[in-house]
Design a protein around this motif. Structure first.
Motif, PDB file in Angstrom:
ATOM      1  N   GLY A 259       0.822  -1.202   0.000  1.00  0.00           N
ATOM      2  CA  GLY A 259       0.000   0.000   0.000  1.00  0.00           C
ATOM      3  C   GLY A 259       0.853   1.248   0.000  1.00  0.00           C
ATOM      4  O   GLY A 259       1.635   1.484  -0.924  1.00  0.00           O
ATOM      5  N   ILE A 260       0.747   2.046   1.073  1.00  0.00           N
ATOM      6  CA  ILE A 260       1.420   3.342   1.097  1.00  0.00           C
ATOM      7  C   ILE A 260       2.562   3.381   2.107  1.00  0.00           C
ATOM      8  O   ILE A 260       2.897   4.440   2.636  1.00  0.00           O
ATOM      9  N   ALA A 261       3.178   2.224   2.370  1.00  0.00           N
ATOM     10  CA  ALA A 261       4.344   2.199   3.256  1.00  0.00           C
ATOM     11  C   ALA A 261       5.408   3.155   2.729  1.00  0.00           C
ATOM     12  O   ALA A 261       5.695   3.192   1.524  1.00  0.00           O
ATOM     13  N   GLY A 262       5.977   3.963   3.621  1.00  0.00           N
ATOM     14  CA  GLY A 262       6.996   4.920   3.220  1.00  0.00           C
ATOM     15  C   GLY A 262       6.451   6.284   2.855  1.00  0.00           C
ATOM     16  O   GLY A 262       7.220   7.238   2.720  1.00  0.00           O
ATOM     17  N   TRP A 263       5.124   6.394   2.665  1.00  0.00           N
ATOM     18  CA  TRP A 263       4.534   7.699   2.378  1.00  0.00           C
ATOM     19  C   TRP A 263       4.462   8.518   3.667  1.00  0.00           C
ATOM     20  O   TRP A 263       4.307   7.985   4.763  1.00  0.00           O
ATOM     21  N   THR A 264       4.539   9.812   3.512  1.00  0.00           N
ATOM     22  CA  THR A 264       4.328  10.727   4.630  1.00  0.00           C
ATOM     23  C   THR A 264       2.925  11.315   4.538  1.00  0.00           C
ATOM     24  O   THR A 264       2.242  11.185   3.515  1.00  0.00           O
ATOM     25  N   ALA A 265       2.510  11.985   5.613  1.00  0.00           N
ATOM     26  CA  ALA A 265       1.217  12.673   5.578  1.00  0.00           C
ATOM     27  C   ALA A 265       1.182  13.704   4.463  1.00  0.00           C
ATOM     28  O   ALA A 265       0.156  13.882   3.796  1.00  0.00           O
ATOM     29  N   ASP A 266       2.302  14.377   4.236  1.00  0.00           N
ATOM     30  CA  ASP A 266       2.363  15.363   3.157  1.00  0.00           C
ATOM     31  C   ASP A 266       2.221  14.694   1.795  1.00  0.00           C
ATOM     32  O   ASP A 266       1.625  15.268   0.871  1.00  0.00           O
ATOM     33  N   ASP A 267       2.774  13.486   1.643  1.00  0.00           N
ATOM     34  CA  ASP A 267       2.602  12.752   0.385  1.00  0.00           C
ATOM     35  C   ASP A 267       1.129  12.486   0.121  1.00  0.00           C
ATOM     36  O   ASP A 267       0.639  12.673  -1.002  1.00  0.00           O
ATOM     37  N   VAL A 268       0.414  12.026   1.140  1.00  0.00           N
ATOM     38  CA  VAL A 268      -1.010  11.736   0.979  1.00  0.00           C
ATOM     39  C   VAL A 268      -1.763  13.002   0.606  1.00  0.00           C
ATOM     40  O   VAL A 268      -2.590  13.009  -0.317  1.00  0.00           O
ATOM     41  N   ALA A 269      -1.488  14.091   1.313  1.00  0.00           N
ATOM     42  CA  ALA A 269      -2.165  15.352   1.013  1.00  0.00           C
ATOM     43  C   ALA A 269      -1.899  15.797  -0.418  1.00  0.00           C
ATOM     44  O   ALA A 269      -2.805  16.284  -1.109  1.00  0.00           O
ATOM     45  N   LYS A 270      -0.674  15.624  -0.886  1.00  0.00           N
ATOM     46  CA  LYS A 270      -0.330  16.017  -2.254  1.00  0.00           C
ATOM     47  C   LYS A 270      -1.042  15.141  -3.275  1.00  0.00           C
ATOM     48  O   LYS A 270      -1.511  15.624  -4.309  1.00  0.00           O
ATOM     49  N   VAL A 271      -1.147  13.844  -2.977  1.00  0.00           N
ATOM     50  CA  VAL A 271      -1.888  12.936  -3.865  1.00  0.00           C
ATOM     51  C   VAL A 271      -3.342  13.379  -3.980  1.00  0.00           C
ATOM     52  O   VAL A 271      -3.919  13.413  -5.079  1.00  0.00           O
TER      53      VAL A 271
END
Length: 330
Positions: A259-271
Motif C-alpha cells: 500500500g502506502i508504506a513509506g509515504w508521509t502525511a504530506d505525500d497523501v495530502a499532495k496525492v
C-alpha cells in the motif's frame, strides 16, 4: 455554471420556499438558516462525502456537469450489464425539485440508515452504512445545503428488479471497526489523526471505496480489511474516459508494503490535491482526486489530517495491484 456559495445563501431555505414547479418545500429548520451551516454542508457534499460523483451527470469530456449539479443520473449503476431488464440503479435528484416531498428526517434517514421515504431499503451502492457515523451537525449541514441548491428539473427511473435479494438495508459500519491511529494519546499528530479518521472513515467515502466489497452480503464491506483496498469498480459504471481497463481495483491505503508504506502525511495530502502518486503516476478513476476531483477541494489541513491518519493505522496486507492505466490501480 457552478452555483457560488453566496448565491446559495441568498436563496437559502426559508419558510414557504418552492421548487421550480411551485410546490412548497419542507423547511429545513434552524440549522439551515445559518449561513455557516450551508457552507459546511457544501464542503462536505463536494469535497468529503463525494455526493456529486454519483448524483451528477457528466459532460462529453467526462467532467461533472455543473449545470446539472446533483440533478440525478438515470441508471447510474448496473449490477447486470448483460441484461437490460434487471440490475439498473439510478442516482436520484438531490436538488429541491427532487426532494420536494421529502422531510429533513426522510433525507437523513436515507443518507444515514439506507431507508427510503417509502420505507424500502436502499441498495448499498449508496454508502449510507459508512455515512452513518457522521455527527448529527454534519448530517444537518448536508440537508441544509441540499435545500439551498437551485432546483434541477427531472426525475430518474425507478430501480429495476435486483439480481440479489434486498430485504433490509445494510447495517452501519460499527464505529469500533474503523481503525484507530497507532499514535499515543496526546502525542504530536494524535489530534490530527483523529480528525483524519473522522473524515476518511465516518463522513467521507474513503472507507467505502478502499475496503473490499461483497455483493449479496448483509454487510457489504469486508470489515477485516478496512482500508486494505481491493474493491473492484466496473469501467461500465465508473471509468469515464479512455483508456479504461474493464475493472479498476482500489488501492491499499494502509502503511503496508503493498500500500502506502513509506509515504508521509504530506505525500497523501499532495496525492489528494494533485491526483498523482508521489512517483508521478496518474491515479485511475473513479478516485476523485486532483484539480477535477472532489478530493482536490479538501482544505490543506483536512488533507494533511487524512494523511496523518492513514500513515499511522495498522497495515493491512493487500497484494500487488498493477499500475494505472495499464492494469488498473486506483
Amino acid at each position: 455554471m457552478r452555483a457560488t456559495t453566496a448565491a446559495l445563501l441568498a436563496g437559502a431555505v426559508v419558510v414557504g420556499a418552492c421548487d421550480d414547479a411551485g410546490n412548497n418545500l419542507p423547511t429545513a429548520g434552524s440549522a439551515a438558516a445559518s449561513s455557516s451551516t450551508v457552507v459546511r454542508g457544501e464542503y462536505l457534499v463536494r469535497s468529503v462525502a463525494g455526493c456529486g460523483e454519483c448524483h451528477t451527470p457528466r459532460d462529453a469530456s467526462g467532467a461533472l456537469d455543473q449545470s446539472q449539479w446533483l440533478g440525478g443520473v438515470a441508471n447510474r449503476f448496473d449490477l447486470a450489464p448483460d441484461d437490460d431488464t434487471i440490475g439498473a440503479i439510478s442516482a436520484p435528484n438531490l436538488t429541491p425539485a427532487g426532494l420536494s416531498t421529502w422531510s429533513d428526517a426522510d433525507v437523513e434517514r436515507a443518507m444515514l440508515d439506507g431507508i427510503s421515504k417509502d420505507g424500502s431499503p436502499l441498495f448499498p451502492v449508496m454508502p449510507y452504512y459508512a455515512y452513518h457515523n457522521m455527527t448529527a451537525a454534519d448530517a444537518q449541514a448536508i440537508v441544509a445545503y441540499l435545500r439551498a441548491l437551485p432546483s434541477v428539473a427531472g426525475t430518474t427511473p425507478p430501480r429495476q428488479p435486483l439480481p440479489v435479494a434486498l430485504d433490509a438495508p445494510a447495517p452501519p459500519v460499527p464505529e469500533s471497526a474503523i481503525p484507530q491511529t497507532t499514535l499515543p494519546y496526546g502525542s504530536p499528530g494524535y489530534a490530527a489523526a483523529q480528525q483524519g479518521r473522522y473524515l476518511a472513515g465516518e463522513v467521507g467515502f474513503c472507507l467505502d471505496c478502499h475496503t473490499p466489497w461483497r455483493l449479496g452480503q448483509a454487510q457489504p464491506l469486508d470489515l477485516t480489511r478496512v482500508f486494505g483496498g481491493g474493491r473492484a469498480f466496473s469501467s461500465h459504471d465508473w471509468v469515464v474516459s479512455p483508456p479504461a481497463p474493464p475493472v479498476v481495483w482500489s488501492y491499499d491505503v494502509t502503511p503496508d508494503p503493498t500500500g502506502i508504506a513509506g509515504w508521509t502525511a504530506d505525500d497523501v495530502a499532495k496525492v489528494l490535491a494533485e491526483g498523482k502518486t508521489p512517483g508521478g503516476t496518474q491515479l485511475c478513476r473513479p478516485m476523485p482526486a486532483g484539480p477535477v476531483g472532489g478530493l482536490g477541494g479538501l482544505s490543506a489541513e483536512d488533507a494533511h489530517d487524512i494523511g496523518v491518519y492513514l500513515t499511522t493505522i495498522p497495515p493491512v496486507p493487500g497484494g500487488v495491484v498493477p499500475t494505472c492505466p495499464a492494469g488498473a490501480a486506483e
